[in-house]
Design an enzyme around this catalytic site. Structure first.
Site, PDB file in Angstrom:
ATOM      1  N   SER A 119      -8.598  34.378  -5.911  1.00 33.37           N
ATOM      2  CA  SER A 119      -9.821  33.611  -6.131  1.00 33.37           C
ATOM      3  C   SER A 119     -10.041  32.576  -5.031  1.00 33.37           C
ATOM      4  CB  SER A 119      -9.752  32.898  -7.479  1.00 33.37           C
ATOM      5  OG  SER A 119      -9.378  33.795  -8.489  1.00 33.37           O
TER       6      SER A 119
HETATM    7  N1  SAH Z   1      -5.438  34.622 -10.625  1.00 36.12           N
HETATM    8  C1  SAH Z   1      -5.331  35.522  -9.490  1.00 36.12           C
HETATM    9  C2  SAH Z   1      -6.644  36.222  -9.140  1.00 36.12           C
HETATM   10  C3  SAH Z   1      -7.063  37.130 -10.219  1.00 36.12           C
HETATM   11  S1  SAH Z   1      -8.060  38.490  -9.755  1.00 36.12           S
HETATM   12  C4  SAH Z   1      -4.761  34.852  -8.275  1.00 36.12           C
HETATM   13  O1  SAH Z   1      -4.422  33.656  -8.349  1.00 36.12           O
HETATM   14  O2  SAH Z   1      -4.592  35.515  -7.252  1.00 36.12           O
HETATM   15  C5  SAH Z   1      -8.189  39.165 -11.369  1.00 36.12           C
HETATM   16  C6  SAH Z   1      -6.959  39.889 -11.843  1.00 36.12           C
HETATM   17  O3  SAH Z   1      -7.182  40.233 -13.210  1.00 36.12           O
HETATM   18  C7  SAH Z   1      -6.715  41.209 -11.110  1.00 36.12           C
HETATM   19  O4  SAH Z   1      -5.445  41.195 -10.528  1.00 36.12           O
HETATM   20  C8  SAH Z   1      -6.826  42.262 -12.205  1.00 36.12           C
HETATM   21  O5  SAH Z   1      -5.903  43.326 -12.064  1.00 36.12           O
HETATM   22  C9  SAH Z   1      -6.528  41.452 -13.454  1.00 36.12           C
HETATM   23  N2  SAH Z   1      -7.030  42.028 -14.703  1.00 36.12           N
HETATM   24  C10 SAH Z   1      -8.228  42.582 -14.969  1.00 36.12           C
HETATM   25  N3  SAH Z   1      -8.287  43.007 -16.239  1.00 36.12           N
HETATM   26  C11 SAH Z   1      -7.072  42.700 -16.812  1.00 36.12           C
HETATM   27  C12 SAH Z   1      -6.499  42.880 -18.104  1.00 36.12           C
HETATM   28  N4  SAH Z   1      -7.165  43.462 -19.083  1.00 36.12           N
HETATM   29  N5  SAH Z   1      -5.258  42.451 -18.309  1.00 36.12           N
HETATM   30  C13 SAH Z   1      -4.531  41.856 -17.323  1.00 36.12           C
HETATM   31  N6  SAH Z   1      -5.021  41.660 -16.079  1.00 36.12           N
HETATM   32  C14 SAH Z   1      -6.276  42.065 -15.820  1.00 36.12           C
END
Ligand code: SAH
Length: 217
Positions: free
Chosen positions: A65
């Site tokens: 992010s």
């Molecule tokens: N917080 C992260 C960025 C998140 S990007 C950082 O600091 O880098 C969003 C993430 O959510 C992705 O890696 C994606 O795989 C995950 N995601 C999406 N749907 C999900 C679910 N149902 N359960 C767990 N993770 C999920």
């Protein structure tokens, strides 16, 4: 100080300035964001852009992010250092690393095993021992560790997922981007009260979608 050091220090100052100017005002959050190096969580050529206030690719089609959004979400959690926190969406692990410095215990889940493994490696390398990273579908929360004082969702849901609302303690706070993946989403702060839930809209954001089930990688 060598010229290279100066450039690095200048970049860091600009990074912190950008955070402040975009609304990250909490001194504790800024101190932690100064300390935890974002470049450690960004791979390959993109690590050169780690100080830019923009999302960057991290593999599995996902993104780390934008730092100012990480800061705004973190300060909206109102952490005192005593909380058990659930993060849904480990991604690179950057957000979890920041939370680990401001809360007692952090559980972070991602649907991609590969992202979880890479993040875990980085937590070990940085000596962040109060984070547990788990491969799981976070839309169901993490029932075996519930309830949580705080929940942070870093992928956009159409509505705040019911299991996550249920796993929030009374008095707890959840931050979640809500909306369709390809339109503008809103960052929502949910507070659990004795009598129900209080919803507050914080600002427009753009996140990858929360997807049900585990990923292929
Ligand atoms: N917080 C992260 C960025 C998140 S990007 C950082 O600091 O880098 C969003 C993430 O959510 C992705 O890696 C994606 O795989 C995950 N995601 C999406 N749907 C999900 C679910 N149902 N359960 C767990 N993770 C999920």
């Amino acid at each position: 100080m060598t010229p290279a050091d100066t450039t690095e220090a200048e970049r860091k100052m600009q990074f912190l300035f950008a955070l402040r100017s975009k609304g990250v005002t909490d001194a504790k959050v800024l101190t932690v964001m100064e300390k935890i190096e974002r470049a450690m969580f960004v791979r390959g050529i993109f690590s050169e852009r780690a100080h830019d206030d923009m999302p960057l690719p991290i593999g599995c089609g996902q993104t780390i992010s934008q730092p100012s959004v990480v800061g705004i979400m973190t300060q909206a959690l109102d952490l005192t250092g005593r909380e058990k926190v659930l993060e849904v969406g480990t991604g690179s692990g950057y957000q979890a690393a920041i939370l680990s410095q401001l809360a007692r215990r952090v559980y972070t889940v991602d649907r991609y095993k590969r992202l979880v493994a890479e993040a875990r490696q980085m937590f070990d390398q940085l000596g962040l021992h109060n984070i547990t990273a788990i491969t799981a579908d976070g839309s169901h929360g993490l029932p075996e560790q519930a309830p949580f004082d705080r929940i942070l969702v870093t992928a956009a849901a159409e509505d705040p997922p019911g299991p996550l609302l249920a796993q929030l303690k009374v008095g707890g706070i959840m931050i979640v981007p809500v909306g369709q993946s390809d339109t503008v989403q809103s960052l929502i702060r949910v507070k659990r009260l004795d009598s129900g839930y209080d919803y507050e809209e914080l600002r427009p954001v753009r996140f990858v979608p929360l997807v049900e089930g585990l990923g292929q990688d």
